[in-house]
Write an enzyme that holds these catalytic residues in place. Sequence first.
Site, PDB file in Angstrom:
ATOM      1  N   MET A  30      20.125 -60.329   1.826  1.00 51.22           N
ATOM      2  CA  MET A  30      19.571 -60.596   3.156  1.00 51.22           C
ATOM      3  C   MET A  30      19.105 -62.049   3.229  1.00 51.22           C
ATOM      4  O   MET A  30      18.343 -62.423   4.113  1.00 51.22           O
ATOM      5  CB  MET A  30      18.431 -59.635   3.466  1.00 51.22           C
ATOM      6  CG  MET A  30      18.932 -58.190   3.526  1.00 51.22           C
ATOM      7  SD  MET A  30      17.926 -57.093   4.524  1.00 51.22           S
ATOM      8  CE  MET A  30      16.373 -57.201   3.713  1.00 51.22           C
ATOM      9  N   LEU A  33      17.365 -66.786  -0.583  1.00 47.09           N
ATOM     10  CA  LEU A  33      17.762 -66.542  -1.964  1.00 47.09           C
ATOM     11  C   LEU A  33      16.820 -67.209  -2.966  1.00 47.09           C
ATOM     12  O   LEU A  33      16.338 -68.313  -2.740  1.00 47.09           O
ATOM     13  CB  LEU A  33      19.194 -67.049  -2.171  1.00 47.09           C
ATOM     14  CG  LEU A  33      20.223 -66.477  -1.176  1.00 47.09           C
ATOM     15  CD1 LEU A  33      21.606 -67.042  -1.461  1.00 47.09           C
ATOM     16  CD2 LEU A  33      20.254 -64.955  -1.228  1.00 47.09           C
ATOM     17  N   HIS A  37      18.464 -63.605  -7.037  1.00 50.82           N
ATOM     18  CA  HIS A  37      19.785 -63.505  -6.379  1.00 50.82           C
ATOM     19  C   HIS A  37      20.825 -64.321  -7.142  1.00 50.82           C
ATOM     20  O   HIS A  37      21.963 -63.879  -7.319  1.00 50.82           O
ATOM     21  CB  HIS A  37      19.712 -64.047  -4.943  1.00 50.82           C
ATOM     22  CG  HIS A  37      18.856 -63.245  -4.020  1.00 50.82           C
ATOM     23  ND1 HIS A  37      17.656 -63.716  -3.536  1.00 50.82           N
ATOM     24  CD2 HIS A  37      19.026 -62.027  -3.476  1.00 50.82           C
ATOM     25  CE1 HIS A  37      17.119 -62.812  -2.726  1.00 50.82           C
ATOM     26  NE2 HIS A  37      17.927 -61.781  -2.676  1.00 50.82           N
TER      27      HIS A  37
HETATM   28  O1  PAF Z   1      18.845 -55.492  -1.190  1.00 44.73           O
HETATM   29  C1  PAF Z   1      19.093 -56.077  -0.113  1.00 44.73           C
HETATM   30  O2  PAF Z   1      18.900 -57.267   0.028  1.00 44.73           O
HETATM   31  C2  PAF Z   1      19.657 -55.272   1.048  1.00 44.73           C
HETATM   32  O3  PAF Z   1      19.110 -54.001   1.082  1.00 44.73           O
HETATM   33  C3  PAF Z   1      21.203 -55.212   1.065  1.00 44.73           C
HETATM   34  C4  PAF Z   1      21.739 -54.482  -0.155  1.00 44.73           C
HETATM   35  C5  PAF Z   1      21.754 -56.617   1.118  1.00 44.73           C
HETATM   36  C6  PAF Z   1      21.670 -54.457   2.310  1.00 44.73           C
HETATM   37  O4  PAF Z   1      21.240 -55.079   3.470  1.00 44.73           O
END
Ligand code: PAF
Length: 281
Positions: A30, A33, A37
């Site tokens: 989402m 980052l 991530h």
């Molecule tokens: O973990 C996340 O950031 C979200 O739940 C995902 C997997 C990108 C789905 O929107």
Amino acid sequence: MQTVQDAAALRAAVRGWRNQGQTVGLVPTMGNLHAGHYSLIKLARARADRVVASVFVNPTQFGPNEDFERYPRTLAQDQAGLAEADCDVLFAPEVATMYPFGPANSVSLHVPQLTETLEGAHRPGHFDGVATVVCKLFNLVQPDLAVFGQKDFQQLKVIERMVRDLSLPVKVMAGATLRADDGLALSSRNQYLSRDERELSTQIHATLLQMRELIDKGHAWRVVEQAAASKLQRAGFEPDYAAIRRAEDLAEPADGETSGLVALIAARLGTTRLIDNLLFD
Ligand code: PAF
């Protein structure tokens, strides 16, 4: 790195790689980052020839009183970080691309059983939104593998179950949780914490470690759960749960069961809700 917003451009990029026999890894995010991530990107990079990262703040996984509006959106910064991390394509769709009939009128996936407890019990509909958007992303990217952080342990289990139940040809991989030096699991939501809350937040990981220690010493899991919730409450948290579950299916353990367990905590500090977990084996 190429940044694409629409499905046709994404599909064209992936088709080009496929024609050359290359494999594709997807890291759904989402955005906003952080190092956690980027460690998932690194894992995808190591296991696939090409890497797609998606950045999409998915409206259907937020409840009406949750932080959808204030969720940090930092696309330019994410774009620079992903390029540096050697990501091949950043997919940053508009809501209308992911939900052509609008979020409220979308086909919605429900993964039963696993979603009825813990996060699912406290965030009704959350996992329907997650499963739906991840399935849509899988359909758009058609990756060979997809990487998810272990910090969202229940989400990982839900996605594994969805993939198996729908026979989706995607290998789901888990990336280890990255922590600050004082133990706090990295999360985009950590930036909501005030200085005092940030100091207190280390208690979550400390409590998870203590839960594991108490189970190792032979204490009953229900007693350990209660002790953990009280400890958090005394420290100033509002815990939603402090739970010991079977890692495989998140079911309650049998009395005396000590292997294959996971401790999970969700607790509020002021207006911020933090989650974390610790696998025992
Ligand atoms: O973990 C996340 O950031 C979200 O739940 C995902 C997997 C990108 C789905 O929107």
